[in-house]
Design an enzyme around this catalytic site. Sequence first.
Site, PDB file in Angstrom:
ATOM      1  N   LEU B  61      32.719 -66.671   1.890  1.00 31.62           N
ATOM      2  CA  LEU B  61      31.465 -67.067   2.261  1.00 31.62           C
ATOM      3  C   LEU B  61      30.911 -68.286   2.535  1.00 31.62           C
ATOM      4  O   LEU B  61      29.920 -68.534   2.843  1.00 31.62           O
ATOM      5  CB  LEU B  61      30.584 -66.496   1.040  1.00 31.62           C
ATOM      6  N   ASN B  92      38.090 -71.930  -0.850  1.00 28.82           N
ATOM      7  CA  ASN B  92      38.191 -73.071   0.071  1.00 28.82           C
ATOM      8  C   ASN B  92      37.111 -73.332   1.296  1.00 28.82           C
ATOM      9  O   ASN B  92      36.951 -73.262   2.236  1.00 28.82           O
ATOM     10  CB  ASN B  92      39.477 -72.663   0.991  1.00 28.82           C
ATOM     11  N   HIS B 177      47.860 -66.376  -1.675  1.00 26.06           N
ATOM     12  CA  HIS B 177      48.158 -66.238  -0.199  1.00 26.06           C
ATOM     13  C   HIS B 177      49.677 -66.623   0.021  1.00 26.06           C
ATOM     14  O   HIS B 177      49.834 -67.490  -0.011  1.00 26.06           O
ATOM     15  CB  HIS B 177      47.180 -67.276   0.512  1.00 26.06           C
ATOM     16  N   ASP B 303      39.149 -59.856   3.277  1.00 26.49           N
ATOM     17  CA  ASP B 303      39.257 -61.174   3.800  1.00 26.49           C
ATOM     18  C   ASP B 303      38.513 -61.638   4.852  1.00 26.49           C
ATOM     19  O   ASP B 303      38.745 -62.106   5.825  1.00 26.49           O
ATOM     20  CB  ASP B 303      40.809 -61.209   4.009  1.00 26.49           C
TER      21      ASP B 303
END
Lengths: 325, 427
Positions: B61, B92, B177, B303
């Site tokens: 977001l 992130n 990830h 994602d």
Amino acid sequence: MTPAITPTVPERASTQGKKQHLLDLQEWSAEEVWALFETTDVMAQVMTRTIKKVPALQGFTVGTLFFENSTRTRLSFERAARAQSADVISFATGGSSMSKGESLKDTLRTIDALKADLYVVRHQAAGVPYQLTRWTDAAIVNAGDGRRAHPTQALLDTYTFRECSPGFDGFEGKKLTIVGDIAHSRVARSNLRLWTKLGAQVTLCGPSTLLPHELEQFPGVTRCFRLEEAVEGAHAVMALRLQLERMQKGLLPSLAEYQARYRLTPEVMALADAQALVMHPGPMNRDVEIDGELADSERSVVERQVANGVPVRMAVLYTLLVGRQ
Amino acid sequence: MRRTVLQNAHLIDHRGDHGKADLYLRDDVIEGIDLGGEVAQTIDVAGAVVTPAFIDLHAHLREPGQEVKEDLRSGLGAAVAGGYGTVVSMANTTPVVDEPGLVTEMLSKSEALGLARLRPAAALSRGLQGKQLTDFAALREAGAVMITDDGEPVKDAHLLRRACEYAAELGLVVQTHSEEPGLRQDGVMNEGLVSQRLGLPGNPVAAEAAMIYRDCEVAMLSGGRLHVAHVSSKRGLQVVEWFKAQGAPVTAEVTPHHLTLSDETLEGFDPVYKVAPPLRTHDDVAYLRNALIRGVIDAIGTDHAPHTQAEKERDLLEAPFGIANIEVTFPLLYSELVANGGLELSTLLDLLQGGPARVMGWQVPTLEATRAADLVVLDLETGRRVAPETFKSKAKQSPWTGQVLKGWPVMTFVRGKMVFEREVLSD
């Protein structure tokens, strides 16, 4: 129960019918390449005259957009444009706005305000010449994009083979060998596309770290790790420049080992066809990938490759600018 | 007290298809079926499907710090337009969500917006540097629900081990990830025939499969709950299946793009298809699709990774990784996998509702009385074109632009309030 697989594939940025761009050679038919070589013959003749200039492209403007440095290729294109009386505008980045994050599109739009009819584009990223076709009506000539393609180099190499091969009778049944760092080479990729299109068998040779196995799936292509085998019976052998930073990246153990296994020498060339040509797209690392004496020998057509660069590029500019009128 | 009725609703939840009925909401919860009585608002949904709103365990977001790409308003607005009632945001951002104050701030901001419910993930390592763990307990206390350095693999296996151990003690899920950096190198697309043809640096399947293997071993060693984000390849998923078969505490998600697009899309050199992990081959797509049917995938995570138009108009080496997709996820997967693909609607719904809830240890959403009135109304009939210019997301580009899809969310309710209604324009 297997679901239907229909992943989306976008339309390719290719051109149909009359050639508008030279992005890569898979979009050009063999007939179009042969026609281009006939135009090149005329241009080569122009370059032997006292006054090496014709008015063929008078009124056209050619822009050279070099996002990656290449003085030789840029000069060759600019000479090819000016020899036909085109105006030339040059744009080269080197820490200019591109590196400050300006989008490719904005950069092109800015330059496009200068109204060139054709852009010659060199970029470190594969695909940029394709991306640019979306944002301009001008013709685009790929002067090298990343590892992907360098179509005018392949055309001039092929033209040189046609010119210098004694008793040239086409590419059918010919064995053409490329030695070196295939993985990172746009010259290799463009040449193997063009040569196989014209009917030749292409042998790629180098250490496995520089020779991706996927290339073997290209029709007409053989992969080979032994130089002797790759050269045996070949009608032309092209050595590629070895970038010395490959050693640091762990792709090669040492320069000495590479030289011992893959340096093109007169002894190895003795295994080739008696009239085989030695080629190199330049710039050469003498005695690294090619023996210095061999580079200067009668078999070597390295100087013809350089000389043919201008008429081939003249023919490309002429075909795209006048051919599309 | 405020009562609302959704009339002529085709009610479906993970317990089954309940047929046509009127669904009554009271304030922020479901009241019951066909109750009658006085209502403040009557909404006739004309036979459309009404089902619990979706849960996304994986969305970028971009707030704080990258609001030029997306912010909580646009991102959570896009989420409700996609039928989502709950979104786990990735950490992130700039600064990285690695301290409790940021979690608190994001939560209060999102509450005020009244769109989808935000459930922030917090970073596993400070600044996503992969060196020092964040304060998991304090972050959890502030409202973080997941621990992840998503965007970056956890290079140091020891750090991941300690993270899994510590998270297990606190009941937090660790999401990874999984791409081995040494194998991934500077790859911008799947390594294979297509990358060789295009002359673009490749990122091999081995980078994913090897790292999933390592991450799953670490999960087994530590006993922590590991959720493998965006599995993109056959071999990567096979590793997950192998560990699951041995009872490893591991779950896996796949994305809408890895289920619908292959590496050949890059033949047109459009960075809209540049994503990490990369789009793989037709074989991988087929394997992932079959895995949905076989039930070995726990959840679909979007994602959703918005970027600006200018960023996506850079060259393929420079353009950032990511696809913005949260608004088209359901219609895309419904059209390609259910309407034309052999997947049961109930399975797809579970991958968007119960699946993510089970991954997180949350209650599986249903249409039962007293449960949260987080609902989506789905129009399974009308074909509508994907038109990125109409997206609520700030990212106005899409791999599926122009495709006609069915299954669009037409209304979304969160806490009993209608937070999204699609303009009725069909084409």
